[in-house]
Design a protein around this motif. Structure first.
Motif, PDB file in Angstrom:
ATOM      1  N   PRO A 177     -33.198   4.263 -23.233  1.00  0.00           N
ATOM      2  CA  PRO A 177     -34.782   4.330 -23.703  1.00  0.00           C
ATOM      3  C   PRO A 177     -35.728   3.498 -23.440  1.00  0.00           C
ATOM      4  N   VAL A 178     -37.186   4.045 -23.157  1.00  0.00           N
ATOM      5  CA  VAL A 178     -38.108   3.465 -22.789  1.00  0.00           C
ATOM      6  C   VAL A 178     -39.303   3.861 -23.894  1.00  0.00           C
ATOM      7  N   ARG A 179     -39.849   2.470 -24.133  1.00  0.00           N
ATOM      8  CA  ARG A 179     -40.932   2.509 -25.201  1.00  0.00           C
ATOM      9  C   ARG A 179     -42.107   2.798 -24.500  1.00  0.00           C
ATOM     10  N   LEU A 180     -42.874   4.084 -25.146  1.00  0.00           N
ATOM     11  CA  LEU A 180     -44.002   4.683 -24.559  1.00  0.00           C
ATOM     12  C   LEU A 180     -45.183   4.415 -25.670  1.00  0.00           C
ATOM     13  N   ARG A 181     -46.354   4.106 -24.936  1.00  0.00           N
ATOM     14  CA  ARG A 181     -47.543   3.913 -25.824  1.00  0.00           C
ATOM     15  C   ARG A 181     -47.976   5.263 -26.321  1.00  0.00           C
ATOM     16  N   GLY A 182     -48.992   5.378 -27.182  1.00  0.00           N
ATOM     17  CA  GLY A 182     -49.611   6.559 -27.693  1.00  0.00           C
ATOM     18  C   GLY A 182     -50.013   7.559 -26.375  1.00  0.00           C
ATOM     19  N   TRP A 183     -50.647   6.789 -25.348  1.00  0.00           N
ATOM     20  CA  TRP A 183     -51.619   7.507 -24.295  1.00  0.00           C
ATOM     21  C   TRP A 183     -50.402   8.072 -23.296  1.00  0.00           C
ATOM     22  N   GLU A 184     -49.237   7.010 -23.203  1.00  0.00           N
ATOM     23  CA  GLU A 184     -48.312   7.542 -22.238  1.00  0.00           C
ATOM     24  C   GLU A 184     -47.374   8.790 -22.802  1.00  0.00           C
ATOM     25  N   ALA A 185     -47.027   8.414 -23.920  1.00  0.00           N
ATOM     26  CA  ALA A 185     -46.366   9.542 -24.709  1.00  0.00           C
ATOM     27  C   ALA A 185     -46.903  10.936 -24.377  1.00  0.00           C
ATOM     28  N   LEU A 186     -48.256  10.993 -24.625  1.00  0.00           N
ATOM     29  CA  LEU A 186     -48.976  12.224 -24.693  1.00  0.00           C
ATOM     30  C   LEU A 186     -48.907  12.527 -23.064  1.00  0.00           C
ATOM     31  N   ASP A 187     -49.173  11.919 -22.231  1.00  0.00           N
ATOM     32  CA  ASP A 187     -49.392  12.239 -20.748  1.00  0.00           C
ATOM     33  C   ASP A 187     -47.998  12.633 -20.287  1.00  0.00           C
ATOM     34  N   TYR A 188     -46.976  11.969 -20.665  1.00  0.00           N
ATOM     35  CA  TYR A 188     -45.653  12.363 -20.108  1.00  0.00           C
ATOM     36  C   TYR A 188     -45.361  13.579 -20.470  1.00  0.00           C
ATOM     37  N   VAL A 189     -45.612  14.183 -21.824  1.00  0.00           N
ATOM     38  CA  VAL A 189     -45.044  15.373 -21.981  1.00  0.00           C
ATOM     39  C   VAL A 189     -46.076  16.554 -21.687  1.00  0.00           C
ATOM     40  N   ARG A 190     -47.116  16.087 -21.075  1.00  0.00           N
ATOM     41  CA  ARG A 190     -48.036  17.148 -20.655  1.00  0.00           C
ATOM     42  C   ARG A 190     -47.864  17.647 -19.119  1.00  0.00           C
ATOM     43  N   GLN A 191     -47.059  16.975 -18.470  1.00  0.00           N
ATOM     44  CA  GLN A 191     -46.834  17.031 -16.947  1.00  0.00           C
ATOM     45  C   GLN A 191     -45.877  18.324 -16.786  1.00  0.00           C
ATOM     46  N   ARG A 192     -46.307  19.087 -15.721  1.00  0.00           N
ATOM     47  CA  ARG A 192     -45.571  20.236 -14.949  1.00  0.00           C
ATOM     48  C   ARG A 192     -45.587  19.920 -13.554  1.00  0.00           C
ATOM     49  N   TYR A 193     -46.654  19.712 -12.749  1.00  0.00           N
ATOM     50  CA  TYR A 193     -46.720  19.678 -11.502  1.00  0.00           C
ATOM     51  C   TYR A 193     -45.729  18.634 -10.709  1.00  0.00           C
ATOM     52  N   GLY A 194     -44.994  19.342  -9.720  1.00  0.00           N
ATOM     53  CA  GLY A 194     -43.996  18.213  -8.968  1.00  0.00           C
ATOM     54  C   GLY A 194     -42.658  18.442 -10.061  1.00  0.00           C
ATOM     55  N   LEU A 195     -42.519  18.916 -11.075  1.00  0.00           N
ATOM     56  CA  LEU A 195     -41.147  18.884 -11.890  1.00  0.00           C
ATOM     57  C   LEU A 195     -40.442  19.931 -11.088  1.00  0.00           C
ATOM     58  N   PRO A 196     -38.956  19.942 -11.030  1.00  0.00           N
ATOM     59  CA  PRO A 196     -38.108  21.094 -10.531  1.00  0.00           C
ATOM     60  C   PRO A 196     -38.082  22.359 -11.092  1.00  0.00           C
ATOM     61  N   ARG A 197     -38.253  22.244 -12.467  1.00  0.00           N
ATOM     62  CA  ARG A 197     -38.396  23.483 -13.446  1.00  0.00           C
ATOM     63  C   ARG A 197     -39.733  23.604 -13.885  1.00  0.00           C
ATOM     64  N   VAL A 198     -40.886  23.028 -13.573  1.00  0.00           N
ATOM     65  CA  VAL A 198     -42.163  23.209 -13.803  1.00  0.00           C
ATOM     66  C   VAL A 198     -42.405  23.080 -15.407  1.00  0.00           C
ATOM     67  N   ASP A 199     -42.835  24.216 -15.906  1.00  0.00           N
ATOM     68  CA  ASP A 199     -43.162  24.163 -17.343  1.00  0.00           C
ATOM     69  C   ASP A 199     -41.826  23.994 -18.261  1.00  0.00           C
ATOM     70  N   TYR A 200     -40.621  24.517 -17.805  1.00  0.00           N
ATOM     71  CA  TYR A 200     -39.464  24.286 -18.535  1.00  0.00           C
ATOM     72  C   TYR A 200     -39.097  23.166 -18.689  1.00  0.00           C
ATOM     73  N   ASP A 201     -39.312  22.022 -17.392  1.00  0.00           N
ATOM     74  CA  ASP A 201     -39.074  20.608 -17.984  1.00  0.00           C
ATOM     75  C   ASP A 201     -40.052  20.103 -18.796  1.00  0.00           C
ATOM     76  N   ARG A 202     -41.297  20.446 -18.821  1.00  0.00           N
ATOM     77  CA  ARG A 202     -42.457  20.115 -19.560  1.00  0.00           C
ATOM     78  C   ARG A 202     -42.048  20.415 -21.100  1.00  0.00           C
ATOM     79  N   GLN A 203     -41.575  21.719 -21.269  1.00  0.00           N
ATOM     80  CA  GLN A 203     -41.065  22.081 -22.675  1.00  0.00           C
ATOM     81  C   GLN A 203     -40.088  21.093 -23.200  1.00  0.00           C
ATOM     82  N   ARG A 204     -39.011  20.931 -22.263  1.00  0.00           N
ATOM     83  CA  ARG A 204     -38.033  19.760 -22.732  1.00  0.00           C
ATOM     84  C   ARG A 204     -38.515  18.670 -23.366  1.00  0.00           C
ATOM     85  N   HIS A 205     -39.170  18.024 -22.556  1.00  0.00           N
ATOM     86  CA  HIS A 205     -39.974  16.610 -22.805  1.00  0.00           C
ATOM     87  C   HIS A 205     -40.802  16.700 -24.148  1.00  0.00           C
TER      88      HIS A 205
END
Length: 348
Positions: free
Chosen positions: A213-241
């Protein structure tokens, strides 16, 4: 109960709603139950959580995150699943906002239903049309309760908690932010408007895959779960995050508040006006008590099968595969536990 105590319970009910009214109920153990009529839900229970960008009442709200929590009638488990925000669906006419029937992406349903006047929009009214649209897709006739939370509320909550700990299950490169959290620069032709699909240039924040597990700050957590570009399953990966973040936050809120009850007002206050709670025939107080009594386990995260929809190379949105319809049938038939056992690949 004193008036201040009731206000605290009301805010706590809203906070619980923001975390799908399910796994953070351990935090309720530090307070006495509210003096309101109890809810004794029978049969399966379904909650709807919607995430939106903080755009204000003068701008149409778009549902960027659409997540459902399903609790079987035997109360053995909680199942989280998401609908793609670009899922192409039929949206019924909605006379309250003057919106005609149309076929478009599901995230527009909240915007179409939210209009209450010239350049004025109401999130709760938009939620009504969105919940009906989600019900048409999933077969869930009515949601027992729900919540609309803007992403700034998630960021503030994570920051008040001092960060959130979660596993980074794949490399993710931010489309929006630099490594220090500042916004990326925009291309010269994309200044002052939102017409460019991918307007940013320059260095990017990167989240590396980690088995621990990795510790994420507030802005990092929000930024991480908003990303889809470049992910193998695009929005489905984002949904999982996004589901992973909800689970991580829920557990952390419960642990932190039980360990230090003095944190409770700060945790609740972090959400502020970022959240709208929709409790059906019952208020937040009643639902807070009801969820407390369910004593539910950690949620099971389910990814629905789906794929992109194209027309002559032009992206139209997303469509769900037949396996999703089978899953919805299991949800509505109150046999979801057996279904995911028989289809383990759908469990994250």
């Amino acid at each position: 109960m004193t008036r201040s105590g009731k206000r605290l319970w009301a805010r706590l009910g809203i906070a619980v709603g923001s975390l799908l009214l399910v796994p953070a109920v351990g935090a309720l153990a530090v307070l006495p139950p509210p003096s309101v009529p109890a809810i004794d839900p029978h049969g399966p229970v379904n909650f709807l959580l919607v995430g939106i960008d903080p755009r204000g009442t003068h701008t149409k709200p778009l549902a960027d995150t659409i997540m459902i929590a399903h609790i079987p009638s035997n109360r053995r488990g909680v199942y989280l699943f998401s609908l793609p925000r670009d899922l192409v669906v039929g949206i019924h006419a909605y006379p309250r906002s003057g919106s005609p029937a149309q076929r478009t992406k599901i995230n527009a349903a909240m915007a179409l239903g939210s209009r209450v006047g010239p350049d004025k929009y109401d999130v709760a009214q938009g939620f009504d049309l969105l919940s009906r649209t989600v019900g048409s897709v999933t077969g869930i006739r009515k949601f027992d309760a729900g919540a609309v939370l803007n992403f700034e509320g998630f960021r503030k909550l994570v920051s008040v908690l001092g960060g959130v700990t979660m596993v980074i299950d794949q490399d993710v490169v931010s489309e929006h932010l630099k490594p220090d959290g500042r916004p990326r620069d925009r291309r010269p032709g994309c200044q002052g408007h939102h017409k460019c699909l991918r307007p940013y240039v320059g260095v990017q924040k990167t989240y590396r895959k980690s088995r621990v597990p990795v510790r994420l700050r507030g802005w990092e957590a929000l930024d991480y779960v908003r990303q889809r570009y470049g992910l193998p399953r695009v929005d489905y990966d984002r949904q999982r995050h996004q589901r992973q973040l909800v689970k991580a936050l829920a557990g952390q809120v419960a642990r932190d508040v039980v360990a230090d009850p003095a944190k409770l007002p700060a945790v609740i206050g972090a959400l502020g006006d970022s959240l709208t709670f929709i409790g059906g025939a019952h208020g937040a107080l009643a639902w807070a008590g009801a969820v407390r009594d369910l004593r539910l386990s950690t949620p099971v995260s389910v990814t629905l099968p789906g794929r992109a929809l194209f027309d002559d190379g032009r992206y139209l949105g997303e469509q769900l595969d037949p396996g999703a319809r089978e899953f919805f049938a299991a949800v509505n038939g109150d046999r979801v536990s057996r279904y995911v056992t028989d289809h383990p690949s759908m469990v994250d």
